[in-house]
Design an enzyme around this catalytic site. Structure first.
Site, PDB file in Angstrom:
ATOM      1  N   LYS A 171      10.328 -14.648  85.124  1.00  0.00           N
ATOM      2  CA  LYS A 171      11.258 -13.512  84.034  1.00  0.00           C
ATOM      3  C   LYS A 171      12.024 -14.240  83.031  1.00  0.00           C
ATOM      4  O   LYS A 171      12.227 -13.903  81.817  1.00  0.00           O
ATOM      5  CB  LYS A 171      12.249 -12.778  84.973  1.00  0.00           C
ATOM      6  CG  LYS A 171      12.861 -11.979  84.294  1.00  0.00           C
ATOM      7  CD  LYS A 171      12.310 -10.955  83.321  1.00  0.00           C
ATOM      8  CE  LYS A 171      13.416 -10.070  82.579  1.00  0.00           C
ATOM      9  NZ  LYS A 171      12.943  -9.017  81.738  1.00  0.00           N
ATOM     10  N   LYS A 240      23.194 -13.697  78.241  1.00  0.00           N
ATOM     11  CA  LYS A 240      23.448 -14.090  79.664  1.00  0.00           C
ATOM     12  C   LYS A 240      22.036 -14.749  80.220  1.00  0.00           C
ATOM     13  O   LYS A 240      22.116 -15.787  80.893  1.00  0.00           O
ATOM     14  CB  LYS A 240      23.707 -12.949  80.388  1.00  0.00           C
ATOM     15  CG  LYS A 240      23.746 -13.104  81.972  1.00  0.00           C
ATOM     16  CD  LYS A 240      22.747 -12.712  82.758  1.00  0.00           C
ATOM     17  CE  LYS A 240      22.234 -11.412  82.554  1.00  0.00           C
ATOM     18  NZ  LYS A 240      21.142 -10.921  83.322  1.00  0.00           N
TER      19      LYS A 240
END
Length: 295
Positions: A171, A240
């Site tokens: 991911k 992030k």
């Protein structure tokens, strides 16, 4: 199955609605109850804490913003780990570090419950249409049990083995690649614009020929038109994610200079307080630096 779902942002709401279509019972929790209203009207039940949500659950799905939030709802004072029945499965859809995934999997093992990493690719509209691309990793028995549920929320599942951290590495790598594509398109389209070539004409060529893929078609249209709505994910949220990419790269001794470029562009956007655009809007940093920005 009795399913609990924790974390009802745009993605979480969409995934939870599709789980309800499978004729399962669903109990939901979110920090703010208003985000659960459409699910409650569709037949879900409300829980006041994460622990209450999983009290009778066979499976709990989580979709929260970051590692700290996931640790809190799992291990915090009102976390669900101690309340999840023995044999229960935690399906974590959040974009987190592989280290956090492995830490939580060990915590689950000690409680005789299981953990499956299940990050997804796709914007909220893809989640609504049950067209997500799903990555999984974890024990095969747990993945087999939740497989029918994943068929309700995505168009295809790709498995990456027993190491629960593996799907999260994939991911992060995918988000890094999308970020590089956004930067590349921003630079290329701005180069064209500065030399009298229409940005949208360039996008139409490249997205239909050399780079005929969803990323170049969808994000490319935003960048070509310099119109960064609707917001799929905010610049701060994906900043992030890219920070996690760089942290993982450092731990793995992998130089990733392009990752730093994307991170710095997102940092500039966030530092300017620009939070009402899709994260692809960091492409505006390239246009503005060239004196042609319209963000």
């Amino acid at each position: 199955m009795n399913i609990a779902f924790i974390g009802l942002g745009q993605m979480g709401q969409a995934i939870a609605h599709n789980l309800l279509k499978g004729d399962h019972t669903l109990t939901v929790f979110n920090r703010s109850r208003d985000k659960a209203e459409s699910l409650l009207q569709a037949g879900a039940s409300w829980a006041d804490t994460p622990a209450e949500a999983v009290a009778e659950a066979d499976v709990v799905f989580t979709m929260v913003s970051d590692d700290a939030a996931l640790r809190n709802i799992t291990l915090g004072d009102f976390g669900f780990l101690t309340a999840l029945p023995e044999g229960g499965i935690h399906v974590s859809c959040s974009t987190i570090s592989p280290e956090t995934a492995r830490e939580l999997a060990e915590q689950h093992r000690q409680k005789n419950t299981e953990y499956v990493a299940c990050p997804v690719f796709g914007k909220p509209e893809a989640a609504q249409a049950a067209k997500l691309w799903i990555c999984t990793s974890g024990s095969q028995s747990a993945k087999d049990r939740v497989g029918p549920l994943l068929e309700l929320i995505g168009q295809e599942t790709y498995d990456f083995g027993d190491d629960v951290g593996a799907a999260n590495v994939v991911k992060l790598a995918g988000n890094f690649m999308i970020g590089c594509a956004i930067e590349a398109m921003a630079e290329a389209f701005t180069l064209g614009e500065k030399n009298g070539v229409d940005r949208k004409a360039m996008w139409e060529l490249f997205s239909n020929t050399l780079f005929a893929s969803p990323v170049y078609k969808n994000y490319g249209k935003m960048i070509a038109e310099e119109a960064y709505q609707p917001v799929g994910a905010s610049p701060a949220l994906i900043r992030k994610d890219i920070r996690l990419v760089l942290d993982t790269a450092q731990q793995s001794m992998v130089p990733m200079p392009f990752g730093m470029v994307v991170f710095q562009q997102l940092t500039a956007t966030v530092a300017k307080g620009i939070d009402n655009i899709d994260w692809a809007g960091f492409a505006g940093e390239v246009s503005e630096n060239a004196g042609v920005g319209k963000r």
